[in-house]
Design a protein around this motif. Structure first.
Motif, PDB file in Angstrom:
ATOM      1  N   PRO A  73       0.811  -1.231   0.000  1.00 29.33           N
ATOM      2  CA  PRO A  73       0.000   0.000   0.000  1.00 29.33           C
ATOM      3  C   PRO A  73       0.837   1.270   0.000  1.00 29.33           C
ATOM      4  O   PRO A  73       0.415   2.301  -0.531  1.00 29.33           O
ATOM      5  N   GLU A  74       2.041   1.180   0.573  1.00 33.03           N
ATOM      6  CA  GLU A  74       2.884   2.374   0.618  1.00 33.03           C
ATOM      7  C   GLU A  74       3.402   2.781  -0.751  1.00 33.03           C
ATOM      8  O   GLU A  74       3.923   3.902  -0.920  1.00 33.03           O
ATOM      9  N   ASP A  75       3.309   1.871  -1.745  1.00 37.23           N
ATOM     10  CA  ASP A  75       3.762   2.189  -3.096  1.00 37.23           C
ATOM     11  C   ASP A  75       2.622   2.645  -3.995  1.00 37.23           C
ATOM     12  O   ASP A  75       2.821   2.882  -5.185  1.00 37.23           O
ATOM     13  N   ASP A  76       1.403   2.746  -3.430  1.00 33.96           N
ATOM     14  CA  ASP A  76       0.227   3.103  -4.220  1.00 33.96           C
ATOM     15  C   ASP A  76      -0.188   4.533  -3.895  1.00 33.96           C
ATOM     16  O   ASP A  76       0.018   5.018  -2.790  1.00 33.96           O
TER      17      ASP A  76
ATOM     18  N   THR B  52       8.951   3.006  -7.159  1.00 37.62           N
ATOM     19  CA  THR B  52       9.688   1.824  -6.697  1.00 37.62           C
ATOM     20  C   THR B  52       9.771   0.796  -7.816  1.00 37.62           C
ATOM     21  O   THR B  52       8.987   0.796  -8.765  1.00 37.62           O
ATOM     22  N   ILE B  53      10.725  -0.134  -7.655  1.00 43.06           N
ATOM     23  CA  ILE B  53      10.985  -1.140  -8.681  1.00 43.06           C
ATOM     24  C   ILE B  53      11.386  -2.444  -8.009  1.00 43.06           C
ATOM     25  O   ILE B  53      12.069  -2.444  -6.971  1.00 43.06           O
ATOM     26  N   VAL B  54      10.944  -3.557  -8.585  1.00 40.35           N
ATOM     27  CA  VAL B  54      11.340  -4.897  -8.153  1.00 40.35           C
ATOM     28  C   VAL B  54      12.095  -5.529  -9.311  1.00 40.35           C
ATOM     29  O   VAL B  54      11.620  -5.517 -10.460  1.00 40.35           O
ATOM     30  N   LEU B  55      13.274  -6.087  -9.027  1.00 43.09           N
ATOM     31  CA  LEU B  55      14.132  -6.646 -10.063  1.00 43.09           C
ATOM     32  C   LEU B  55      13.873  -8.143 -10.241  1.00 43.09           C
ATOM     33  O   LEU B  55      13.535  -8.851  -9.284  1.00 43.09           O
ATOM     34  N   GLY B  56      14.062  -8.621 -11.478  1.00 45.78           N
ATOM     35  CA  GLY B  56      14.106 -10.050 -11.725  1.00 45.78           C
ATOM     36  C   GLY B  56      15.453 -10.608 -11.299  1.00 45.78           C
ATOM     37  O   GLY B  56      16.468  -9.899 -11.266  1.00 45.78           O
ATOM     38  N   TYR B  57      15.476 -11.899 -10.992  1.00 47.47           N
ATOM     39  CA  TYR B  57      16.699 -12.517 -10.467  1.00 47.47           C
ATOM     40  C   TYR B  57      17.851 -12.424 -11.470  1.00 47.47           C
ATOM     41  O   TYR B  57      18.983 -12.097 -11.099  1.00 47.47           O
TER      42      TYR B  57
END
Length: 863
Positions: free
Chosen positions: A195-198, A205-210
């Motif tokens: 919720p903090e990213d909405d 923010t970003i989430v990386l692939g492995y």
């Protein structure tokens, strides 16, 4: 006592015959002497334990004896053992590899939490099938539905990633904060979106692939909290997904949090997003579909123009495959099953011949007291041992073949490309091995032991050559030929389909064209004039390079960008609300059509003078002109084209197969990149650069990189390919499929030839006296040769007829893969017949030559 007698059947038959009566008498006496219920129960308990322990020991002792005897026997005939192991390994290996791909694509659960409750949602436009969703409709679906725990939206996009090294173009996905939570996969490092990213004021923010984390950031945990530039905007890395995570496909390497704003909901016809949801517990897929039909009907009544004929499709996440993609692994598994059938029939024939050779040995063992069950068990142990050795080698073959077959795994599924050789696959291989050893070892064992009595001691050299046994082995060879013909015809049909697809005219000349992507980040390039300056500088310097004849930018290359559909409304045409026939939009720079060799049928191309101050123009494809102005001159005609507004036709270009060589494509509309308002239709801004060169296009790449770097040092280059490679990629799955089936067919033909050769060799050897007598009575070599070849041709002819019938049935079943080739294609059937004839000749030639060399005198003496 009846129950105890039944328990004794757990012992081997010889043990029961020798000790069964005595054990029964002892048990009856103990049971009679027992007083009270508890003592009787104790006697039964001891009997159960005794039988369980000692029966296992008895079977173990016999198994050790059988294994030792089998090892000694096989050491005396290494050629037979090696042949049997290799034949079974080919069948088991091919089937295991094919099953691993089929299971990976069609049956194995997706790597998410409770994947059977995950669904994809689509808009269903009347007449056009599944389409993307507009944010406004997504918002209303989410608000009005009650069948889902959560619903989230996502969309594919490539991003310019900068920071920690050279700028890089990375395939990614923007997702709403619900998406990763719906999938239920925990990050390997850090956290997922929350919720903090909405919300409008939330940090980016970003989430990386492995893979991206390992390749660009060295797998360092300190990447969390680090700031990177994504399309020029700073984003904070908050997590890294595990290596097994892929969504929505294998291309995505990063995920960015997306928040919709009011402007996103302004146009209900602007469809560009996708949706995923998780069904509530207790809600079935059909219930969700029924509810969404009601929601769609309500929205159509509320928005009769924008949502005219607009429904909702709800499918399981696992079911995102075309019929062709589903049929491909099943066809592969069927081909492997044919190879396994041929291998097993060969193995059965080998065991039958070996049993006939050993008939006197079996008769002697029977005369010494060995029962039929004991002999069958010995022969089954031998076949199982051979099958286990073949199964072990087959697993190694499957491991070697899987990387090749893995290229058939559809890119659209959120699964790894390479299936893992896990317990499921090993269990399948073990069951297949055991089934092969038992199913095709029982029949030869029973047949061999059926005449193992005193009669077997009296058999002469011609024993076992009787009509019934010959017919059995001949039937097995016919089965091999039949399966081989099915594989040959199937492979031939797919090869013909491949040739047909490769001869399709794509509508452009692919040779000598270098392509690359220079996607311009927003908002730095939101202004049309800013983009135009970059295009002009890059194109002027590229066209000045030696050997370059032309160059141009486009929104998306054919067969790379397959969508981009907008409705075409022509004044005077009657269209129902929401039913304007679509066309694909391409914004281009002048010279793009000439670069790709797309012919200009009438009028002119897009010019530099086609700016916003000039009349808005378009070059349309010939199919659009025929559809809206049949028999008329389209030049000067006007039409409304989606959000691009009204346009005047200034040119007619040839049709292009933008959706691939096998799919019909919508008409094309080429628009000037200068006739775009600042910040408008960002997804359609030209980003793919095409360069036509007279020499080697790859030699231009360093110079082109330097030109782009001078124009914008922060602009990365990606997707560098030849246009011919893009076209060839359209047939890559077909080429792999044909190669795999061709390999299977070659193995099948080889095994069938070996089986035919083995049968005829044994027949010639067994009928040596008969052939010698024929020669002694004056039979010519040609007569003997024709006798042997006639027998081979009869078996091959029966197998060929049966194979052609089954191949036609198989062709009907895989018509979706045949690209219009008929299952009864004459050229394919004739080619298969010719190869079958060559196989018959190859398998029968040596036995036939051996038959005409029989010496009558030596044969008589040996008898």
């Amino acid at each position: 006592m009846a129950l105890y007698r039944a328990l004794l059947r757990l012992y081997p038959a010889p043990f029961r015959a020798e000790y069964g009566d005595e054990m029964g008498a002892i048990f009856a006496r103990r049971l009679r002497d027992a007083t009270g219920t508890l003592q009787k129960l104790a006697v039964w308990g001891e009997a159960l334990v005794d039988v369980a322990v000692n029966a296992g020991r008895a079977h173990g002792d016999i198994l050790r004896q059988d294994l030792a005897f089998t090892a000694r026997t096989l050491r005396r005939s290494p050629g037979f053992a090696l042949t049997a192991v290799v034949v079974s390994a080919l069948g088991i290996g091919a089937t295991t590899a094919a099953f691993s791909i089929t299971d990976h694509v069609l049956f194995r659960p997706l790597p998410f939490v409770k994947p059977d409750r995950l669904v994809r949602l689509w808009q269903d436009q009347g007449g056009y099938g599944h389409t993307d969703i507009s944010p406004a409709n997504y918002r209303d679906w989410k608000r009005m539905s009650r069948s889902f725990e959560e619903m989230g939206a996502f969309g594919g996009q490539a991003y310019n990633l900068a920071g920690d090294g050279e700028p890089e173009r990375v395939e990614g996905q923007w997702v709403t904060t619900e998406v990763l939570r719906i999938l239920g996969v925990r990050p390997a490092l850090g956290r997922a979106f929350g919720p903090e990213d909405d919300g409008p004021g939330a940090p980016a923010t970003i989430v990386l692939g492995y893979g991206l984390w390992q390749a660009r950031f060295g797998g360092e945990a300190s990447v969390l909290g680090r700031q990177v530039l994504v399309d020029g905007a700073p984003h904070v890395v908050i997590g890294v997904m595990p290596s097994s995570f892929h969504f929505p496909n294998r291309d995505a390497e990063l995920w960015i949090s997306k928040t919709f704003v009011d402007a996103d909901f302004a146009d209900r016809t602007d469809t560009y997003i996708f949706a995923v949801g998780r069904l509530k517990e207790g809600v079935s897929l059909e219930q969700a579909r029924a509810e969404m039909r009601l929601v769609a009907a309500h929205l159509e009544r509320a928005f009769p123009v924008e949502n005219a004929r607009t429904g909702v499709t709800v499918d399981r996440l696992r079911d995102q495959l075309s019929p062709e993609a589903r049929l491909l692994p099943l066809a592969l598994l069927g081909a492997a099953a044919c190879v396994l059938l041929i291998a097993c029939t060969n193995l059965t024939n080998l065991l039958l011949v070996r049993a006939m050779v050993r008939r006197k040995e079996l008769a002697v063992r029977t005369a010494l007291g060995a029962g039929r069950e004991r002999l069958v068990r010995q022969l089954l142990t031998e076949s199982l041992l051979l099958a286990l050795a073949g199964g072990g080698l087959g697993v190694l073959i499957a491991l070697s073949a899987t990387p090749v077959l893995a290229r058939l795994v559809p890119q659209a599924l959120p699964i790894p490309e390479m299936p893992s050789m896990d317990f499921r696959i090993l269990a399948f291989a073990l069951v297949l091995t055991a089934a092969t050893g038992i199913a095709f070892g029982v029949f030869p064992a029973l047949r061999a032991c059926g005449h193992a009595g005193a009669k077997g001691l009296q058999e002469g050299s011609r024993a076992g050559v009787g009509g019934r046994r010959e017919r059995t082995r001949s039937a097995l060879v016919v089965a091999e030929v039949t399966a081989s013909v099915v594989l040959l015809v199937s492979c031939g049909l797919l090869l013909r389909a491949l040739w047909r697809v490769q001869t399709v005219d794509p509508g452009f000349r692919a040779d000598g064209v270098l392509t690359l992507r220079t996607a311009l980040p927003q908002p730095r390039y939101a202004a049309t004039a800013t983009r135009a300056r970059l295009y002009a500088r890059v194109l002027s310097e590229v066209r000045a390079l030696p050997g370059v004849s032309d160059a141009g930018f486009v929104s998306g290359l054919p067969m790379v960008m397959r969508g981009g559909l907008w409705g075409v409304v022509v004044p005077g045409e009657a269209n129902e609300p929401g039913s304007a026939p679509p066309a694909a939009a391409r914004f281009v720079t002048p010279g793009f059509l000439a670069t790709l060799g797309i012919p200009l049928r009438a009028g002119r191309d897009i010019r530099d003078s086609d700016t916003r101050e000039a009349p808005f123009v378009a070059v349309v494809s010939a199919s659009l002109a025929r559809r809206h102005w049949p028999g008329q001159d389209p030049i000067g005609r006007r039409f409304q084209f989606g959000p691009a507004g009204p346009r005047e036709v200034v040119g007619v270009a040839g049709d292009v197969r933008v959706r691939g060589l096998e799919r019909a494509s919508e008409p094309q509309v080429y628009l000037s990149h200068l006739q775009v308002a600042d910040g408008a239709i960002i997804g359609y801004t030209p980003k793919d650069l095409a360069i036509r060169a007279a020499g080697d296009p790859w030699a231009l790449l360093p110079s082109v990189r330097a030109i782009v770097r001078r124009a914008d040092p922060q602009q990365p280059i990606s997707d560098v390919r030849l246009l011919s490679d893009i076209v060839e990629a359209e047939t890559a799955p077909r080429r792999i499929q044909v190669r795999v089936l061709a390999a299977f067919a070659a193995v099948a033909l080889l095994l069938a030839a070996v089986g035919l050769h083995g049968l005829l060799s044994f027949a010639v050897s067994s009928r040596g006296q008969e052939i010698g007598v024929r020669i002694a009575l004056g039979a010519r070599s040609a007569d003997i040769l024709s006798m042997v070849l006639r027998e081979a041709l009869q078996m091959a002819a029966v197998g060929l007829v049966l194979g052609l019938v089954l191949a036609y049935t198989a062709g009907r079943g895989m018509e979706a893969l045949l690209a219009g080739v008929r299952p009864a294609d004459v050229a394919t059937l004739l080619a298969a017949t010719g190869l079958c004839a060559l196989m018959t000749l190859a398998g029968s030639l040596l036995p036939a030559l051996r038959a005409i060399r029989v010496n009558p005198i030596e044969v008589m003496r040996s008898e």
